[in-house]
Scaffold this active site. Structure first.
Site, PDB file in Angstrom:
ATOM      1  N   LYS A   1      12.730 -14.550 -11.938  1.00 36.42           N
ATOM      2  CA  LYS A   1      12.428 -13.609 -12.794  1.00 36.42           C
ATOM      3  C   LYS A   1      11.486 -14.167 -13.829  1.00 36.42           C
ATOM      4  O   LYS A   1      10.611 -13.215 -13.778  1.00 36.42           O
ATOM      5  CB  LYS A   1      13.754 -13.272 -13.486  1.00 36.42           C
ATOM      6  CG  LYS A   1      14.681 -11.779 -13.407  1.00 36.42           C
ATOM      7  CD  LYS A   1      14.514 -10.951 -12.328  1.00 36.42           C
ATOM      8  CE  LYS A   1      13.550 -10.819 -11.243  1.00 36.42           C
ATOM      9  NZ  LYS A   1      14.051 -10.819  -9.842  1.00 36.42           N
TER      10      LYS A   1
ATOM     11  N   ASN B   1      -1.541   1.745   5.966  1.00 36.87           N
ATOM     12  CA  ASN B   1      -0.643   0.722   5.402  1.00 36.87           C
ATOM     13  C   ASN B   1      -0.435   0.022   6.678  1.00 36.87           C
ATOM     14  O   ASN B   1      -0.028   0.339   7.656  1.00 36.87           O
ATOM     15  CB  ASN B   1       0.664   1.256   5.032  1.00 36.87           C
ATOM     16  CG  ASN B   1       0.361   2.080   3.749  1.00 36.87           C
ATOM     17  OD1 ASN B   1      -0.809   2.215   3.073  1.00 36.87           O
ATOM     18  ND2 ASN B   1       1.526   2.864   3.279  1.00 36.87           N
ATOM     19  N   GLY B   2      -0.228  -1.538   6.471  1.00 39.37           N
ATOM     20  CA  GLY B   2       0.196  -2.372   7.224  1.00 39.37           C
ATOM     21  C   GLY B   2      -0.932  -3.230   7.791  1.00 39.37           C
ATOM     22  O   GLY B   2      -1.837  -3.530   7.042  1.00 39.37           O
TER      23      GLY B   2
ATOM     24  N   LYS C   1       6.097  -4.204  -4.926  1.00 40.94           N
ATOM     25  CA  LYS C   1       7.382  -3.952  -5.020  1.00 40.94           C
ATOM     26  C   LYS C   1       8.116  -4.044  -3.488  1.00 40.94           C
ATOM     27  O   LYS C   1       9.442  -4.528  -3.298  1.00 40.94           O
ATOM     28  CB  LYS C   1       7.690  -2.513  -5.550  1.00 40.94           C
ATOM     29  CG  LYS C   1       9.443  -2.060  -5.718  1.00 40.94           C
ATOM     30  CD  LYS C   1       9.914  -2.950  -6.710  1.00 40.94           C
ATOM     31  CE  LYS C   1      11.393  -2.666  -6.629  1.00 40.94           C
ATOM     32  NZ  LYS C   1      12.123  -3.708  -7.352  1.00 40.94           N
TER      33      LYS C   1
ATOM     34  N   TRP D   1      -2.943  -2.654  -1.375  1.00 38.90           N
ATOM     35  CA  TRP D   1      -2.482  -4.133  -2.000  1.00 38.90           C
ATOM     36  C   TRP D   1      -3.290  -4.949  -0.910  1.00 38.90           C
ATOM     37  O   TRP D   1      -2.820  -4.872   0.312  1.00 38.90           O
ATOM     38  CB  TRP D   1      -1.004  -4.188  -1.651  1.00 38.90           C
ATOM     39  CG  TRP D   1      -0.634  -5.341  -2.336  1.00 38.90           C
ATOM     40  CD1 TRP D   1      -0.522  -5.632  -3.699  1.00 38.90           C
ATOM     41  CD2 TRP D   1       0.046  -6.533  -1.631  1.00 38.90           C
ATOM     42  NE1 TRP D   1       0.351  -6.819  -3.987  1.00 38.90           N
ATOM     43  CE2 TRP D   1       0.442  -7.441  -2.762  1.00 38.90           C
ATOM     44  CE3 TRP D   1      -0.016  -6.914  -0.298  1.00 38.90           C
ATOM     45  CZ2 TRP D   1       0.992  -8.405  -2.174  1.00 38.90           C
ATOM     46  CZ3 TRP D   1       0.619  -8.186   0.090  1.00 38.90           C
ATOM     47  CH2 TRP D   1       1.086  -8.957  -0.838  1.00 38.90           C
TER      48      TRP D   1
ATOM     49  N   HIS E   1      18.030 -36.432  -8.905  1.00 35.93           N
ATOM     50  CA  HIS E   1      17.471 -37.147  -7.594  1.00 35.93           C
ATOM     51  C   HIS E   1      15.911 -36.665  -7.641  1.00 35.93           C
ATOM     52  O   HIS E   1      15.431 -36.692  -6.387  1.00 35.93           O
ATOM     53  CB  HIS E   1      18.015 -36.281  -6.464  1.00 35.93           C
ATOM     54  CG  HIS E   1      19.392 -36.610  -6.132  1.00 35.93           C
ATOM     55  ND1 HIS E   1      20.024 -37.809  -5.788  1.00 35.93           N
ATOM     56  CD2 HIS E   1      20.547 -35.985  -6.633  1.00 35.93           C
ATOM     57  CE1 HIS E   1      21.244 -37.920  -6.046  1.00 35.93           C
ATOM     58  NE2 HIS E   1      21.803 -36.799  -6.444  1.00 35.93           N
TER      59      HIS E   1
ATOM     60  N   GLU F   1       7.773 -14.396 -12.077  1.00 35.59           N
ATOM     61  CA  GLU F   1       7.421 -13.290 -11.618  1.00 35.59           C
ATOM     62  C   GLU F   1       6.488 -12.535 -12.769  1.00 35.59           C
ATOM     63  O   GLU F   1       5.590 -11.920 -12.456  1.00 35.59           O
ATOM     64  CB  GLU F   1       8.239 -12.341 -11.000  1.00 35.59           C
ATOM     65  CG  GLU F   1       8.874 -12.578  -9.631  1.00 35.59           C
ATOM     66  CD  GLU F   1       9.713 -11.833  -9.022  1.00 35.59           C
ATOM     67  OE1 GLU F   1      10.997 -11.342  -9.838  1.00 35.59           O
ATOM     68  OE2 GLU F   1       9.390 -11.057  -8.015  1.00 35.59           O
TER      69      GLU F   1
ATOM     70  N   CYS G   1       0.776  -1.210  -0.005  1.00 38.08           N
ATOM     71  CA  CYS G   1       0.115   0.153   0.098  1.00 38.08           C
ATOM     72  C   CYS G   1       0.564   1.173   0.145  1.00 38.08           C
ATOM     73  O   CYS G   1       2.097   1.173   0.359  1.00 38.08           O
ATOM     74  CB  CYS G   1      -0.906  -0.087   1.337  1.00 38.08           C
ATOM     75  SG  CYS G   1      -1.943  -1.561   1.358  1.00 38.08           S
TER      76      CYS G   1
ATOM     77  N   GLU H   1      17.436 -17.377  -9.341  1.00 32.99           N
ATOM     78  CA  GLU H   1      17.161 -15.854  -9.591  1.00 32.99           C
ATOM     79  C   GLU H   1      16.454 -15.823 -10.961  1.00 32.99           C
ATOM     80  O   GLU H   1      15.496 -15.248 -11.318  1.00 32.99           O
ATOM     81  CB  GLU H   1      18.311 -15.144  -9.584  1.00 32.99           C
ATOM     82  CG  GLU H   1      18.132 -13.815  -9.781  1.00 32.99           C
ATOM     83  CD  GLU H   1      17.000 -12.920  -9.241  1.00 32.99           C
ATOM     84  OE1 GLU H   1      16.342 -13.415  -8.232  1.00 32.99           O
ATOM     85  OE2 GLU H   1      16.647 -11.793  -9.534  1.00 32.99           O
TER      86      GLU H   1
ATOM     87  N   ARG I   1       5.025   0.477  -5.790  1.00 31.43           N
ATOM     88  CA  ARG I   1       5.079  -0.484  -4.926  1.00 31.43           C
ATOM     89  C   ARG I   1       3.918  -1.817  -4.904  1.00 31.43           C
ATOM     90  O   ARG I   1       4.043  -2.668  -4.212  1.00 31.43           O
ATOM     91  CB  ARG I   1       4.567   0.115  -3.656  1.00 31.43           C
ATOM     92  CG  ARG I   1       5.433   1.474  -3.385  1.00 31.43           C
ATOM     93  CD  ARG I   1       4.942   2.418  -2.303  1.00 31.43           C
ATOM     94  NE  ARG I   1       4.638   1.751  -0.809  1.00 31.43           N
ATOM     95  CZ  ARG I   1       5.367   1.963   0.254  1.00 31.43           C
ATOM     96  NH1 ARG I   1       6.540   2.502  -0.261  1.00 31.43           N
ATOM     97  NH2 ARG I   1       5.272   1.286   1.282  1.00 31.43           N
TER      98      ARG I   1
HETATM   99  O1  M6R Z   1      13.210  -4.976  -1.076  1.00 32.53           O
HETATM  100  P1  M6R Z   1      13.765  -6.469  -0.685  1.00 32.53           P
HETATM  101  O2  M6R Z   1      14.959  -6.816  -1.442  1.00 32.53           O
HETATM  102  O3  M6R Z   1      13.833  -6.972   1.014  1.00 32.53           O
HETATM  103  O4  M6R Z   1      12.574  -7.426  -1.208  1.00 32.53           O
HETATM  104  C1  M6R Z   1      12.799  -8.764  -1.174  1.00 32.53           C
HETATM  105  C2  M6R Z   1      11.923  -9.545  -2.114  1.00 32.53           C
HETATM  106  O5  M6R Z   1      10.507  -9.098  -1.964  1.00 32.53           O
HETATM  107  C3  M6R Z   1      11.938  -9.150  -3.518  1.00 32.53           C
HETATM  108  O6  M6R Z   1      13.386  -9.431  -3.806  1.00 32.53           O
HETATM  109  C4  M6R Z   1      11.276  -9.778  -4.616  1.00 32.53           C
HETATM  110  O7  M6R Z   1      11.651 -11.123  -4.720  1.00 32.53           O
HETATM  111  C5  M6R Z   1      11.188  -9.246  -6.049  1.00 32.53           C
HETATM  112  N1  M6R Z   1      10.027  -9.118  -6.519  1.00 32.53           N
HETATM  113  C6  M6R Z   1      12.270 -10.189  -6.750  1.00 32.53           C
HETATM  114  O8  M6R Z   1      12.289  -9.731  -8.036  1.00 32.53           O
END
Ligand code: M6R
Length: 605
Positions: free
Chosen positions: A485, A101-102, A600, A77, A504, A488, A2, A481, A27
């Site tokens: 990517k 927020n929260g 974000k 959010w 395995h 996501e 949020c 990673e 965000r």
């Molecule tokens: O802001 P942060 O690096 O602590 O965030 C951690 C994860 O939420 C962040 O890396 C998330 O996995 C991303 N969307 C990856 O692309």
């Protein structure tokens, strides 16, 4: 997550709030809303919309709010209840409006008490209790500030709260705990609130980054801050001045721009930190390494992958035990913590709730703490004893790219610094490492024709039944990673695996519609990984190999340059994986910068 914006002053408030919320779009959110109160008439106009901010703009197109007044806005959010208009903020009482927020953890208990008193709730959110609790206290006390103070003291959880009420039509009441909130005063006395500094840039030069459990009240030209019912005078900090970062600079997506700017960004991360064959961190006291015999790294998502890659380097180069913890697991694990461990948290945003909590646990246990973070003044930066900023600049794409690159690079520099401190690296070895470090801006620069090639082959990968990204050693976290990517932003199922693990179990899935992205660096266990890939080829799996050496058995092949250092191969492959995910996502017509269901900055656990 949020986003919150608030304003007191004479400017047209609807536009100001919406453009502030636009700065917070990165965000992640699924609905939005705003409320504007005219001081004289005490009328409060409010609007809510599901989906993008353009929907809120459409709903408010015939509404203007000139003249003095107060306004609050929010991007939501969803955490409690679906993304509907009713659940969108602001939440409404009889004469007050709140944005939050929260998460209010004790909202059910509060709701039950209020319901017994006859209060009717219309939303499924935790937030709605705040406005009703406030009005309940107001009815008892007839004192607006006391009612707000009592409300805050009854909340358990994380919150950034802005509340407006017809009972005090020129004021905004605010509170902050565990999620960020900034308040600033312009030179002419306007007050601006926001979850991050971006919406305030250009309106005010400095502001207060509120500490946890701070609350207060603001009116034109005046802000009063409190903690535990006592007035406080928090420190005022300069806000950044540059708003141009927000531009895509000709790229189709922020993510694409962020992939391309990695070469420049990495140069900035290195700047002033590599001198005469030594690593310098101005911000770091050598004391941070004193008596340390273990490194614990803790993070989430992409930042966790950066930590995992660094764990290989710490053990190999700094000759120190290195553990990596997923922050959400670490929080509840009751780990046995040794005071001689250096606890490193890695976070792009500096606001990730799980990482922040993990840091608190380590700090309370008396461990030395170091944050590797991209956002200055963020909650994690303020809490950690030692901080190194990654200098990636604002990352807008939800899928992290340049932040990951700078995290790995920064951790690698910490590894070298520690190795030197412990005298476990020879001058020659250090020289080689530094040579490789300085070569990274070149390794991540995108060669002519590369994106075009990836665009062309990306069409082979749209309709399979899944992806395995495989690699060994530091290329295993890179495989994780790469898979993250892709999933996501493409919404395709992808997993990262250590190459040697395939036989395995996962190899059972291999057939001609199962895609394997094989990371085959020449410097590291090439033959071993190659055998693993051959086992997949033998089962008719569809393989994309990324390597400096031609690999005839692969269905697709992307050649990288020949390097003599694994980290150079790592970074060159990293860029290829980022562009691969990007091109597949674009072909699938997805929203690359704001993928579904993702935020974000993950400020709730
Ligand atoms: O802001 P942060 O690096 O602590 O965030 C951690 C994860 O939420 C962040 O890396 C998330 O996995 C991303 N969307 C990856 O692309």
């Amino acid at each position: 997550m949020c986003g919150i914006v608030g304003y007191i002053g004479n400017k047209e408030k609807k536009n100001l709030i919406i453009s502030g919320l636009k700065e917070l779009e990165y965000r992640g959110y699924d609905s939005s809303g705003l409320a504007v109160m005219d001081k004289n008439s005490k009328d409060i106009n409010h609007f809510k919309a599901v989906g993008k901010l353009s929907n809120l703009e459409e709903k408010t197109k015939n509404f203007n709010s000139y003249g003095f007044g107060v306004a609050i806005g929010h991007t939501r959010w969803a955490t409690h209840g679906k993304p509907t208009e009713i659940n969108a903020h602001p939440h409404i009482g009889k004469y007050s409006f709140v944005t939050h927020n929260g998460i209010i953890e004790n909202y059910k208990e509060i709701k039950q008490i209020l319901e017994k008193k006859g209060v009717k709730f219309i939303s499924q959110t935790d937030t709605e209790v705040i406005v009703h609790l406030f009005e309940n206290f107001y009815e008892d006390t007839k004192d607006v500030f006391k009612a707000f103070e009592a409300t805050i003291s009854n909340l358990v959880g994380s919150f950034a709260i802005l509340l407006i009420t017809k009972k005090a039509p020129d004021k905004i009441f605010f509170a902050k705990n565990s999620v960020p909130l900034i308040v600033a005063k312009s030179s002419s006395g306007e007050i601006i609130f926001s979850s991050s500094d971006a919406p305030i840039i250009g309106l005010a030069d400095d502001g207060v980054y509120l500490d946890d459990m701070t609350y207060g009240v603001a009116s034109f030209n005046e802000i009063n801050f409190f903690q535990n019912a006592k007035t406080i005078n928090p420190a005022i900090k300069n806000l950044p001045k540059d708003k141009n970062y927000a531009q895509k600079e000709g790229f189709r997506f922020f993510m694409e721009k962020e992939i391309y700017e990695q070469s420049t960004i990495i140069t900035e991360t290195l700047m002033g930190r590599v001198k005469e064959n030594e690593i310098y961190f101005e911000e770091l006291d050598d004391d941070v390494f004193k008596n340390i015999d273990e490194i614990i790294m803790c993070a989430c998502g992409t930042s966790y992958h950066a930590a995992l890659a660094a764990s290989y380097l710490f053990e190999r180069i700094s000759k120190i035990r290195a553990k990596v913890e997923i922050a959400s697991e670490f929080r509840y694990k009751n780990s046995f913590l040794n005071k001689n461990s250096l606890f490193i948290v890695i976070s792009q945003s500096g606001e990730t709730a799980d990482t922040l909590e993990a840091l608190k646990i380590a700090k309370n246990a008396g461990l030395k703490t170091l944050a590797i973070c991209n956002v200055d003044n963020s909650s994690i930066v303020r809490l950690a004893k030692n901080v190194i900023l990654t200098r990636a600049g604002i990352e807008k794409g939800v899928a992290s790219t340049k932040a990951f690159a700078t995290q790995v690079l920064t951790l690698w520099m910490v590894v070298l610094k520690l190795a030197k401190y412990k005298k476990v690296i020879s001058n020659n070895e250090l020289e080689n490492e530094i040579k490789a470090l300085l070569n990274i801006p070149k390794a991540v620069s995108i060669k002519d024709g590369l994106q075009d090639k990836i665009y062309r082959i990306s069409k082979h990968y749209l309709y399979g039944h899944g992806f395995f990204f495989i690699g060994r050693d530091i290329f295993y976290p890179l495989a994780l990673e790469g898979a993250l990517k892709l999933k996501e932003i493409s919404y395709l199922h992808a997993e990262g695996y250590a190459s040697g693990e395939m036989k395995h179990g996962p190899i059972a899935l291999v057939d001609e519609r199962l895609f394997t992205i094989a990371l085959l660096p020449k410097t590291t266990l090439y033959d071993k990984t190659k055998s693993n890939v051959e086992e997949i080829v033998a089962r008719d799996g569809f393989v994309l190999a990324i390597s400096p050496d031609e690999f005839d058995l692969a269905d697709d092949f992307i050649k990288i340059s020949t390097h003599d250092h694994p980290m150079c191969e790592f970074f060159e492959m990293m860029v290829i994986l980022q562009i691969f995910a990007l091109e597949i996502s674009i072909r699938l017509g997805n929203d690359v910068d704001m993928p579904r269901n993702l935020a974000k900055s993950v400020t709730v656990e």
